[in-house]
Design a protein around this motif. Sequence first.
Motif, PDB file in Angstrom:
ATOM      1  N   TYR A   4      37.604 -25.753  17.366  1.00 49.93           N
ATOM      2  CA  TYR A   4      37.338 -24.636  18.260  1.00 49.93           C
ATOM      3  C   TYR A   4      35.836 -24.498  18.488  1.00 49.93           C
ATOM      4  CZ  TYR A   4      37.279 -19.909  20.151  1.00 49.93           C
ATOM      5  OH  TYR A   4      37.084 -18.811  20.944  1.00 49.93           O
ATOM      6  N   SER A  14      44.485 -25.888  25.394  1.00 49.23           N
ATOM      7  CA  SER A  14      45.542 -25.165  24.697  1.00 49.23           C
ATOM      8  C   SER A  14      45.975 -25.915  23.443  1.00 49.23           C
ATOM      9  CB  SER A  14      46.745 -24.989  25.627  1.00 49.23           C
ATOM     10  OG  SER A  14      47.348 -26.251  25.899  1.00 49.23           O
ATOM     11  N   ASN A  15      46.688 -25.198  22.569  1.00 42.15           N
ATOM     12  CA  ASN A  15      47.182 -25.835  21.337  1.00 42.15           C
ATOM     13  C   ASN A  15      48.140 -26.984  21.637  1.00 42.15           C
ATOM     14  OD1 ASN A  15      45.704 -24.078  19.751  1.00 42.15           O
ATOM     15  ND2 ASN A  15      47.395 -22.637  19.471  1.00 42.15           N
ATOM     16  N   LEU A  98      46.187 -30.088  15.648  1.00 42.84           N
ATOM     17  CA  LEU A  98      46.605 -28.728  15.975  1.00 42.84           C
ATOM     18  C   LEU A  98      46.184 -27.748  14.888  1.00 42.84           C
ATOM     19  CD1 LEU A  98      48.131 -26.705  17.732  1.00 42.84           C
ATOM     20  CD2 LEU A  98      50.239 -27.409  16.583  1.00 42.84           C
ATOM     21  N   SER A  99      46.417 -28.098  13.629  1.00 40.49           N
ATOM     22  CA  SER A  99      46.054 -27.190  12.538  1.00 40.49           C
ATOM     23  C   SER A  99      44.535 -27.064  12.415  1.00 40.49           C
ATOM     24  CB  SER A  99      46.659 -27.678  11.212  1.00 40.49           C
ATOM     25  OG  SER A  99      46.267 -29.007  10.929  1.00 40.49           O
ATOM     26  N   GLU A 101      42.380 -27.214  14.910  1.00 38.53           N
ATOM     27  CA  GLU A 101      41.976 -26.325  15.997  1.00 38.53           C
ATOM     28  C   GLU A 101      42.261 -24.867  15.633  1.00 38.53           C
ATOM     29  OE1 GLU A 101      40.595 -25.716  20.068  1.00 38.53           O
ATOM     30  OE2 GLU A 101      40.604 -27.497  18.784  1.00 38.53           O
ATOM     31  N   MET A 102      43.442 -24.614  15.079  1.00 38.47           N
ATOM     32  CA  MET A 102      43.822 -23.238  14.733  1.00 38.47           C
ATOM     33  C   MET A 102      42.977 -22.688  13.591  1.00 38.47           C
ATOM     34  SD  MET A 102      47.968 -23.690  15.027  1.00 38.47           S
ATOM     35  CE  MET A 102      48.317 -21.995  14.574  1.00 38.47           C
ATOM     36  N   GLU A 105      39.403 -21.909  14.839  1.00 35.54           N
ATOM     37  CA  GLU A 105      39.440 -20.691  15.666  1.00 35.54           C
ATOM     38  C   GLU A 105      39.608 -19.458  14.788  1.00 35.54           C
ATOM     39  OE1 GLU A 105      41.855 -18.782  19.488  1.00 35.54           O
ATOM     40  OE2 GLU A 105      42.439 -20.744  18.658  1.00 35.54           O
TER      41      GLU A 105
END
Length: 296
Positions: A4, A14-15, A98-99, A101-102, A105
């Motif tokens: 992020y 987007s995710n 994905l994880s 990025e999350m 963020e």
Amino acid sequence: MVGYDPKADGRNISNFEVAVAGSLSGLVTRALISPLDVIKIRFQLQIERLSHSEPSAKYHGILQAGRQILQEEGPTAFWKGHIPAQLLSIGYGAVQFLSFEMLTELVHRAGVHDARDFSVHFVCGGLSACAATLAVHPVDVLRTRFAAQGEPKVYKTLRDAVITMYRTEGSLVFYKGLTPTLIAIFPYAGFQFSFYNSLKHMYEWVMPAEGKTNGNFKNLLCGSGAGVISKTLTYPLDLFKKRLQVRGFEQARITFGQTNVPLPRFEATRASWIAPGRYFGRKARRASSRACRPAC
């Protein structure tokens, strides 16, 4: 852009796009490097040293191993276990990116640290890799078994491998080598994401003009450098993982030379760090000589 970035001016994807990008990058990379990956696994499982001075060693170097595999098993041998390997790469890439990025963020929204700091990328990268490993480790074991087996094949198909392994070794066989994998993957992925970010900043500092225009080359160069550094720092644990994943599978690689004999846990751990080829070879020969001594 990996992770992020609050200063991306609305360009954060987007995710779902992150997961797809991670999966596709893993798929393409796996297809390209599969031959070298098969050779690497063969090297890791060979107990003898990779040297011409070791007469009992089957493989001595990359070119010689490539010719040997091609001659004995044909060109398809370089893509042994390719289906589970692709499932591994697609699943691992999706969960990891994905994880990551999350997590980055989440750190940014918590306001505790800058989401682009080296330490944040290290911790988030390590945690995301652990999550991905837990999700796809059974497929990793299958991939290793397929790449390790010689001719004649023990496992004919992926379904045959799953059924045979479950019946003969139990359900826990699919998580062999999980502990050293988690221990290794956290610093490996942490270093990879952290060094990637640091190398990008270094590249832009050295070549400020090209840093903004030649983005693809910059990403390729920084990603390769980060991967080399990370793998070098954590490689011994990867070797230990591969040895554990093929425990009980020695009959499929009997033509490779010496096969491992059961060792005490401390000695097995020590052997993976200190001269693994020489140590395992001597222990196997000593154990076999002791075993046959009463019958001789």
